[in-house]
Design an enzyme around this catalytic site. Structure first.
Site, PDB file in Angstrom:
ATOM      1  N   ALA A  29      -8.358 -28.870 -11.023  1.00  0.00           N
ATOM      2  CA  ALA A  29      -9.596 -28.900 -11.911  1.00  0.00           C
ATOM      3  C   ALA A  29      -9.816 -30.185 -11.938  1.00  0.00           C
ATOM      4  O   ALA A  29      -8.681 -31.013 -12.213  1.00  0.00           O
ATOM      5  CB  ALA A  29      -9.412 -28.226 -13.072  1.00  0.00           C
ATOM      6  N   CYS A  30     -11.206 -30.803 -11.924  1.00  0.00           N
ATOM      7  CA  CYS A  30     -11.449 -32.140 -12.304  1.00  0.00           C
ATOM      8  C   CYS A  30     -11.563 -33.253 -11.080  1.00  0.00           C
ATOM      9  O   CYS A  30     -10.616 -33.060 -10.360  1.00  0.00           O
ATOM     10  CB  CYS A  30     -10.482 -32.855 -13.345  1.00  0.00           C
ATOM     11  SG  CYS A  30     -10.266 -31.697 -14.886  1.00  0.00           S
ATOM     12  N   THR A  31     -12.679 -34.236 -11.255  1.00  0.00           N
ATOM     13  CA  THR A  31     -12.610 -35.070 -10.285  1.00  0.00           C
ATOM     14  C   THR A  31     -12.783 -36.523 -10.878  1.00  0.00           C
ATOM     15  O   THR A  31     -13.488 -36.443 -11.951  1.00  0.00           O
ATOM     16  CB  THR A  31     -13.900 -34.892  -9.379  1.00  0.00           C
ATOM     17  OG1 THR A  31     -13.618 -33.443  -8.774  1.00  0.00           O
ATOM     18  CG2 THR A  31     -14.089 -35.798  -8.404  1.00  0.00           C
TER      19      THR A  31
END
Length: 352
Positions: A29-31
């Site tokens: 998850a996430c950038t």
């Protein structure tokens, strides 16, 4: 899902169990996107991708707060030589489940972003070093460091400790940057710290390791960008890493702060995960929120994906002297829009 009553954020071990289970059951998850080579401002954006609400609360911490890195919410997780400190700098952050900091920056212009990393391994406990639970990793650096160099020096003196609840572990890596545009990605693999330090390290997602992400990126030919350039389009961390790298390299020079913020936010939206997107065997997840931090002008932008409005706050609008109150704002309010510094309210006690 609305955040719990903010005056009682840390009221039981349930939040600890929730975060631990989330890390054990879900993945990838996430950038993070950093734009540090324009002539106007150092801006950075991140997405928070998660299959449920992380109960985000925008929180302003003043200086002088005493913290114990051995506590994960109400639970003592580091009993032997826990790290304790008093914050030197005020900060504006987004908390996660009321037990830690996922994202934010401090008054000196250092920012930190905690992202999930399946391969994280902090090694066996070395009681010779003060222990810091992973949920407070980002907040510790925001409390005590003004630059990336200072933050890295602090990490050499402590040990990050994996937290655990009901047999599931929290695994994360960290991206940090400062107002000068310096950047670092910190991972712990097989018990050893691996640091990528330099202005060139702008994009970060999740697994595989950062070394492997860079190697995969080199296999692509982005030398002649055009509308015909094939780009990976799925929601995997490698796809998001490559897509964000491609578009960030082509950002036009901004004429205003508004354009700079819009530039990184556009890429964050491009690599966001739609509702219902599948991933491997654990089901679905989506982007819960996006943030942008303007480290030059000390502004924090927040966009909840279930709200139509972008909101922002200016750290300079808050009292950060020791003894000043902790200030909080739940972003889960569809009536919020624009500059919201005046909407924050006092919290009787710091959540951690």
């Amino acid at each position: 899902m609305k955040p719990k009553a903010i005056n009682h954020i840390v009221c039981s071990a349930l939040a600890v169990v929730t975060l631990g289970l989330a890390a054990g059951q879900y993945a990838d998850a996430c950038t993070r996107i950093l734009w540090n080579d324009n002539k106007l401002a150092v801006v950075v954006s991140r997405t928070m991708d998660w299959p449920e609400s992380t109960e985000p609360v925008l929180t302003v911490f003043p200086r002088g707060i005493k913290r114990n890195g051995g506590h994960f919410g109400p639970v003592e997780v580091v009993k032997d030589n826990p790290l304790t400190w008093k914050s030197q700098y005020g900060s504006l952050v987004t908390t996660i489940y009321g037990v830690g900091t996922a994202d934010g920056f401090n008054e000196r212009g250092l920012a930190a972003h905690m992202l999930f990393f399946n391969a994280a391994d902090f090694g066996s406990r070395d009681s010779g070093k003060p222990g810091l639970n992973g949920g407070l990793w980002a907040q510790y650096l925001l409390d005590q460091a003004a630059t990336v160099n200072e933050a890295l020096a602090l990490l050499d003196k402590v040990q990050i400790v994996m937290t655990e609840a009901r047999g599931t572990k929290t695994t994360v890596h960290l991206a940090i940057e400062d107002a000068s545009g310096d950047s670092a990605i910190i991972e712990y693999i097989d018990g050893k710290q691996v640091v990528h330090h330099g202005r060139e390290f702008k994009i970060m997602t999740n697994d595989p390791s950062y070394d492997e992400q860079l190697a995969l990126l080199k296999q692509l030919d982005f030398s002649k960008p055009s509308s015909d350039t094939p780009l990976p389009g799925n929601v995997r961390p490698t796809d998001r890493f490559q897509r964000a790298s491609y578009f960030s390299a082509m950002l036009p020079e901004p004429k205003t702060e508004r354009e700079a913020v819009a530039g990184v936010l556009a890429i964050a939206r491009n690599v966001s995960v739609p509702f219902g997107a599948p991933y491997k065997g654990f089901g679905i997840y989506n982007t819960e929120y996006r943030t942008v931090i303007d480290l030059t002008n000390k502004r924090y932008f927040f966009e909840l994906t279930t709200s139509p409005n972008v909101i922002w706050a200016e750290l300079t609008n808050f009292k950060l002297t020791a003894g000043a109150p902790v200030m909080v704002l739940s972003p889960d309010n569809i009536k919020l829009s624009g500059e919201v510094s005046g909407k924050f309210r006092k919290l009787a006690k710091a959540p951690f």
